[in-house]
Design a protein around this motif. Structure first.
Motif, PDB file in Angstrom:
ATOM      1  N   ALA A 169     -74.332  25.372  63.396  1.00 29.35           N
ATOM      2  CA  ALA A 169     -74.102  24.384  62.340  1.00 29.35           C
ATOM      3  C   ALA A 169     -74.084  25.053  60.971  1.00 29.35           C
ATOM      4  O   ALA A 169     -73.294  24.700  60.097  1.00 29.35           O
ATOM      5  N   ALA A 170     -74.957  26.046  60.782  1.00 30.69           N
ATOM      6  CA  ALA A 170     -74.975  26.776  59.509  1.00 30.69           C
ATOM      7  C   ALA A 170     -73.665  27.505  59.278  1.00 30.69           C
ATOM      8  O   ALA A 170     -73.274  27.754  58.130  1.00 30.69           O
ATOM      9  N   ALA A 171     -72.976  27.843  60.384  1.00 31.62           N
ATOM     10  CA  ALA A 171     -71.673  28.512  60.282  1.00 31.62           C
ATOM     11  C   ALA A 171     -70.516  27.520  60.185  1.00 31.62           C
ATOM     12  O   ALA A 171     -69.358  27.924  60.130  1.00 31.62           O
ATOM     13  N   GLY A 172     -70.838  26.200  60.191  1.00 29.45           N
ATOM     14  CA  GLY A 172     -69.805  25.191  59.986  1.00 29.45           C
ATOM     15  C   GLY A 172     -69.286  24.512  61.227  1.00 29.45           C
ATOM     16  O   GLY A 172     -68.268  23.820  61.177  1.00 29.45           O
ATOM     17  N   SER A 173     -69.958  24.666  62.369  1.00 31.94           N
ATOM     18  CA  SER A 173     -69.493  24.055  63.617  1.00 31.94           C
ATOM     19  C   SER A 173     -69.793  22.559  63.644  1.00 31.94           C
ATOM     20  O   SER A 173     -70.963  22.143  63.634  1.00 31.94           O
ATOM     21  N   ALA A 174     -68.754  21.755  63.726  1.00 35.71           N
ATOM     22  CA  ALA A 174     -68.938  20.304  63.816  1.00 35.71           C
ATOM     23  C   ALA A 174     -69.565  19.918  65.147  1.00 35.71           C
ATOM     24  O   ALA A 174     -70.368  18.975  65.226  1.00 35.71           O
ATOM     25  N   GLN A 175     -69.213  20.632  66.233  1.00 37.41           N
ATOM     26  CA  GLN A 175     -69.800  20.333  67.532  1.00 37.41           C
ATOM     27  C   GLN A 175     -71.300  20.547  67.509  1.00 37.41           C
ATOM     28  O   GLN A 175     -72.070  19.767  68.079  1.00 37.41           O
ATOM     29  N   ALA A 176     -71.740  21.618  66.831  1.00 34.79           N
ATOM     30  CA  ALA A 176     -73.175  21.873  66.737  1.00 34.79           C
ATOM     31  C   ALA A 176     -73.867  20.791  65.919  1.00 34.79           C
ATOM     32  O   ALA A 176     -74.979  20.352  66.247  1.00 34.79           O
ATOM     33  N   MET A 177     -73.234  20.346  64.862  1.00 31.94           N
ATOM     34  CA  MET A 177     -73.793  19.256  64.054  1.00 31.94           C
ATOM     35  C   MET A 177     -73.942  17.990  64.887  1.00 31.94           C
ATOM     36  O   MET A 177     -74.938  17.270  64.793  1.00 31.94           O
ATOM     37  N   LEU A 178     -72.930  17.708  65.714  1.00 31.68           N
ATOM     38  CA  LEU A 178     -73.009  16.550  66.612  1.00 31.68           C
ATOM     39  C   LEU A 178     -74.178  16.701  67.575  1.00 31.68           C
ATOM     40  O   LEU A 178     -74.923  15.746  67.823  1.00 31.68           O
ATOM     41  N   GLY A 179     -74.349  17.918  68.118  1.00 36.25           N
ATOM     42  CA  GLY A 179     -75.459  18.154  69.036  1.00 36.25           C
ATOM     43  C   GLY A 179     -76.804  17.945  68.376  1.00 36.25           C
ATOM     44  O   GLY A 179     -77.705  17.305  68.945  1.00 36.25           O
ATOM     45  N   LEU A 180     -76.964  18.448  67.175  1.00 39.31           N
ATOM     46  CA  LEU A 180     -78.233  18.267  66.457  1.00 39.31           C
ATOM     47  C   LEU A 180     -78.473  16.794  66.142  1.00 39.31           C
ATOM     48  O   LEU A 180     -79.611  16.307  66.211  1.00 39.31           O
ATOM     49  N   GLY A 181     -77.410  16.083  65.790  1.00 38.11           N
ATOM     50  CA  GLY A 181     -77.552  14.656  65.558  1.00 38.11           C
ATOM     51  C   GLY A 181     -77.993  13.921  66.812  1.00 38.11           C
ATOM     52  O   GLY A 181     -78.833  13.012  66.755  1.00 38.11           O
ATOM     53  N   THR A 182     -77.452  14.324  67.952  1.00 39.49           N
ATOM     54  CA  THR A 182     -77.814  13.688  69.221  1.00 39.49           C
ATOM     55  C   THR A 182     -79.278  13.935  69.559  1.00 39.49           C
ATOM     56  O   THR A 182     -79.990  13.020  70.014  1.00 39.49           O
ATOM     57  N   LEU A 183     -79.754  15.162  69.361  1.00 39.45           N
ATOM     58  CA  LEU A 183     -81.161  15.457  69.627  1.00 39.45           C
ATOM     59  C   LEU A 183     -82.078  14.573  68.790  1.00 39.45           C
ATOM     60  O   LEU A 183     -83.061  14.013  69.293  1.00 39.45           O
TER      61      LEU A 183
ATOM     62  N   GLY B 272     -64.131  16.039  60.557  1.00 45.32           N
ATOM     63  CA  GLY B 272     -63.044  15.415  61.303  1.00 45.32           C
ATOM     64  C   GLY B 272     -63.299  15.231  62.779  1.00 45.32           C
ATOM     65  O   GLY B 272     -62.368  14.961  63.542  1.00 45.32           O
ATOM     66  N   LEU B 273     -64.552  15.335  63.234  1.00 41.47           N
ATOM     67  CA  LEU B 273     -64.878  15.182  64.650  1.00 41.47           C
ATOM     68  C   LEU B 273     -64.983  13.695  64.992  1.00 41.47           C
ATOM     69  O   LEU B 273     -65.842  12.986  64.469  1.00 41.47           O
ATOM     70  N   ALA B 274     -64.113  13.236  65.878  1.00 41.58           N
ATOM     71  CA  ALA B 274     -64.006  11.801  66.151  1.00 41.58           C
ATOM     72  C   ALA B 274     -65.301  11.213  66.696  1.00 41.58           C
ATOM     73  O   ALA B 274     -65.685  10.093  66.334  1.00 41.58           O
TER      74      ALA B 274
ATOM     75  N   LEU C 225     -67.343   8.120  65.045  1.00 46.75           N
ATOM     76  CA  LEU C 225     -67.771   6.906  65.751  1.00 46.75           C
ATOM     77  C   LEU C 225     -69.250   6.651  65.518  1.00 46.75           C
ATOM     78  O   LEU C 225     -69.668   5.528  65.195  1.00 46.75           O
ATOM     79  N   ASN C 226     -70.082   7.694  65.671  1.00 46.38           N
ATOM     80  CA  ASN C 226     -71.519   7.513  65.533  1.00 46.38           C
ATOM     81  C   ASN C 226     -71.905   7.084  64.120  1.00 46.38           C
ATOM     82  O   ASN C 226     -72.799   6.255  63.930  1.00 46.38           O
ATOM     83  N   VAL C 227     -71.243   7.649  63.125  1.00 46.02           N
ATOM     84  CA  VAL C 227     -71.493   7.219  61.744  1.00 46.02           C
ATOM     85  C   VAL C 227     -71.149   5.742  61.594  1.00 46.02           C
ATOM     86  O   VAL C 227     -71.900   4.963  60.985  1.00 46.02           O
ATOM     87  N   GLY C 228     -70.011   5.334  62.163  1.00 41.18           N
ATOM     88  CA  GLY C 228     -69.627   3.933  62.111  1.00 41.18           C
ATOM     89  C   GLY C 228     -70.652   3.028  62.767  1.00 41.18           C
ATOM     90  O   GLY C 228     -71.012   1.977  62.224  1.00 41.18           O
ATOM     91  N   VAL C 229     -71.155   3.433  63.934  1.00 41.21           N
ATOM     92  CA  VAL C 229     -72.147   2.630  64.663  1.00 41.21           C
ATOM     93  C   VAL C 229     -73.418   2.470  63.832  1.00 41.21           C
ATOM     94  O   VAL C 229     -73.986   1.374  63.733  1.00 41.21           O
ATOM     95  N   MET C 230     -73.870   3.573  63.215  1.00 37.08           N
ATOM     96  CA  MET C 230     -75.125   3.512  62.462  1.00 37.08           C
ATOM     97  C   MET C 230     -74.970   2.704  61.174  1.00 37.08           C
ATOM     98  O   MET C 230     -75.881   1.967  60.775  1.00 37.08           O
TER      99      MET C 230
ATOM    100  N   SER D 236     -77.592  12.028  59.153  1.00 35.94           N
ATOM    101  CA  SER D 236     -77.187  13.119  58.277  1.00 35.94           C
ATOM    102  C   SER D 236     -76.322  14.137  59.013  1.00 35.94           C
ATOM    103  O   SER D 236     -75.280  14.570  58.507  1.00 35.94           O
ATOM    104  N   TRP D 237     -76.725  14.509  60.227  1.00 34.63           N
ATOM    105  CA  TRP D 237     -75.927  15.467  61.002  1.00 34.63           C
ATOM    106  C   TRP D 237     -74.594  14.868  61.441  1.00 34.63           C
ATOM    107  O   TRP D 237     -73.549  15.526  61.371  1.00 34.63           O
ATOM    108  N   TYR D 238     -74.617  13.619  61.890  1.00 32.43           N
ATOM    109  CA  TYR D 238     -73.370  12.975  62.294  1.00 32.43           C
ATOM    110  C   TYR D 238     -72.382  12.929  61.121  1.00 32.43           C
ATOM    111  O   TYR D 238     -71.185  13.168  61.288  1.00 32.43           O
ATOM    112  N   LEU D 239     -72.911  12.604  59.940  1.00 35.78           N
ATOM    113  CA  LEU D 239     -72.046  12.475  58.773  1.00 35.78           C
ATOM    114  C   LEU D 239     -71.401  13.817  58.418  1.00 35.78           C
ATOM    115  O   LEU D 239     -70.212  13.875  58.058  1.00 35.78           O
ATOM    116  N   LYS D 240     -72.168  14.896  58.515  1.00 31.75           N
ATOM    117  CA  LYS D 240     -71.605  16.219  58.228  1.00 31.75           C
ATOM    118  C   LYS D 240     -70.463  16.542  59.200  1.00 31.75           C
ATOM    119  O   LYS D 240     -69.410  17.050  58.801  1.00 31.75           O
ATOM    120  N   ALA D 241     -70.674  16.258  60.483  1.00 35.95           N
ATOM    121  CA  ALA D 241     -69.630  16.525  61.473  1.00 35.95           C
ATOM    122  C   ALA D 241     -68.441  15.588  61.292  1.00 35.95           C
ATOM    123  O   ALA D 241     -67.283  15.982  61.495  1.00 35.95           O
TER     124      ALA D 241
END
Length: 356
Positions: free
Chosen positions: A47-61, A86-88, A92-97, A77-82
């Motif tokens: 995530a520190a390197a800019g991976s949206a997938q990693a940000m999604l994973g951290l948000g899920t945890l 542009g990660l769909a 979605l998760n940002v919209g749900v929250m 916060s993590w979902y919003l960064k991802a």
């Protein structure tokens, strides 16, 4: 809990399939083995390197409390960064929250924007949720036609959307201008979201994007769509772009205001394409409040008569104003040409034969 975790893992696996690097694959394996501490360590580095997938994973945890207490604020916060990358799935998760006020203040208007952005990227749940918002009038005015459109997008793969589609009425009731809600005009593409008003607004819609030009002849792109839109990258997106969206129906349209105009800029009265170069006429049209559009092939080259054409009934007054300005033309030379691909607010002047 096992069922919930399986659903979470399925979402993570689908969004990362085919795109994960070695470290992301290791994080997914750790997650599958329920070694959440190891997955978190890898995802934090990525995530520190800019991976949206990693940000999604951290948000899920954080969202599910898999490596400690549940922390909806951190998850959001993590979902919003991802999502901003542009990660769909994150969108979605940002919209749900935002929709439910979980981890952040409830914001139906914001939820509609993020659902729309995820839906445009093919996320089925976002398409379904967006249909629900238009059906109920949450975050927007109620619009059965748009609800039906989004249910239809998800229906082939989502039984709940198919069931909704069977009962929703899809005929627009009124004519009202759409309300722009979000725009991202970048070098990779143009992403536009709008909501509707109490009278309903469509579909279909006509999206217009104008690129400014130093010589005063901007370029216009027009696209037809039944919902919010992602357009391919447009040439010259390093210069200002202006846009609006119109609800198109029964040969007419109702347009939003132009978006992105610099402060103090007067919106155009209309847009004109001239079939031949005529500096004096162009200057007069600009002084009258029209924008002169650039573009080869903008007129019917097989036409030899001098006509002033328009494509929508609502633009007849504009066409008559233009005809009164063009030398030797009058109201009798104004022609409605709905099949010529003429944009809302656009008037075309065919070749005049002789340039003064």
């Amino acid at each position: 809990m096992r069922g919930a975790l399986a659903a979470v893992w399925l979402a993570l696996g689908l969004c990362a399939a085919g795109s994960a690097g070695a470290e992301e694959s290791a994080a997914r394996r750790a997650f599958a083995a329920q070694d959440y501490a190891a997955a978190e360590a890898i995802w934090k580095q990525d995530a520190a390197a800019g991976s949206a997938q990693a940000m999604l994973g951290l948000g899920t945890l954080a969202d599910y409390g898999l490596d400690g207490p549940r922390d909806p604020k951190t998850a959001f916060s993590w979902y919003l960064k991802a999502a901003r990358i542009g990660l769909a799935e994150a969108q979605l998760n940002v919209g749900v929250m935002l929709d439910g006020g979980v981890g952040t203040a409830r914001d139906p208007d914001g939820a509609l924007v993020w659902y729309s952005r995820a839906a445009l990227r093919g996320n089925l749940r976002a398409q379904y949720n967006l249909g629900l918002m238009f059906e109920s009038g949450s975050g927007t005015a109620r619009d059965d036609a748009l609800a039906g459109y989004w249910f239809a997008q998800a229906a082939p793969s989502l039984p709940a959307a198919a069931a909704k589609l069977a009962s929703v009425r899809r005929t627009p009731e009124g004519r009202a201008a759409p309300v722009p809600a979000f725009a991202e005009l970048g070098t990779d593409g143009v992403e536009l979201v709008w909501r509707t008003t109490k009278d309903g607004a469509g579909p279909p819609f006509a999206v217009q994007v104008i690129r400014s030009s130093p010589d005063g002849e901007p370029t216009l792109w027009t696209a037809r769509t039944d919902g919010s839109a992602i357009l391919d990258a447009l040439p010259g997106t390093d210069v200002p772009l202006f846009w609006r969206v119109s609800a198109v129906r029964d040969g007419g349209y109702v347009a939003s205001d132009w978006q992105g105009l610099p402060a103090g800029t007067t919106p155009p009265k209309g847009m004109v394409r001239l079939g031949v170069a005529n500096a004096e006429l162009a200057a007069t049209l600009r002084e009258t409040g029209f924008w002169l559009l650039r573009g080869d092939g903008s007129t019917d080259t097989g036409n030899t008569a001098s006509r002033v054409r328009y494509g929508f009934a609502d633009d007849a007054p504009l066409a008559r104003i233009v005809a009164a300005i063009v030398p030797g033309r009058s109201a009798r030379d104004v022609v409605l040409d709905p099949d010529a691909g003429i944009a809302p607010g656009e008037v075309r002047v065919d070749p005049l034969g002789t340039t003064p």
